[in-house]
Design a protein around this motif. Structure first.
Motif: not given
Length: 71
Positions: A16-20
């Motif tokens: 899963t790609i995570v952006m924050a």
């Protein structure tokens, strides 16, 4: 509530790609466990966040290297 973020980060599935993105002071809200979870997602800067910092991060569960998309 930091426990909600911690739970969310723990439940992310491999691949899963995570952006924050944060604005104005993520440092005082994060505990050591949340920082560790971001390191597992590829962060190399989460440990250096200080009072009043902004932070942008793109990583993923199961990365072999550190994320090149972090500022």
């Amino acid at each position: 509530d930091i426990t909600k973020l911690e739970t969310f980060l723990q439940e992310i599935k491999r691949g899963t790609i995570v952006m924050a993105a944060t604005y104005d002071d993520p440092a005082t809200k994060m505990n050591d466990k949340v920082r560790e979870l971001f390191v597992e997602l590829g962060s190399s800067h989460v440990g250096d966040l200080r009072f009043r910092d902004n932070w942008v991060f793109l990583g993923g569960k199961g990365l072999k290297n550190k994320s090149p998309f972090e500022q």
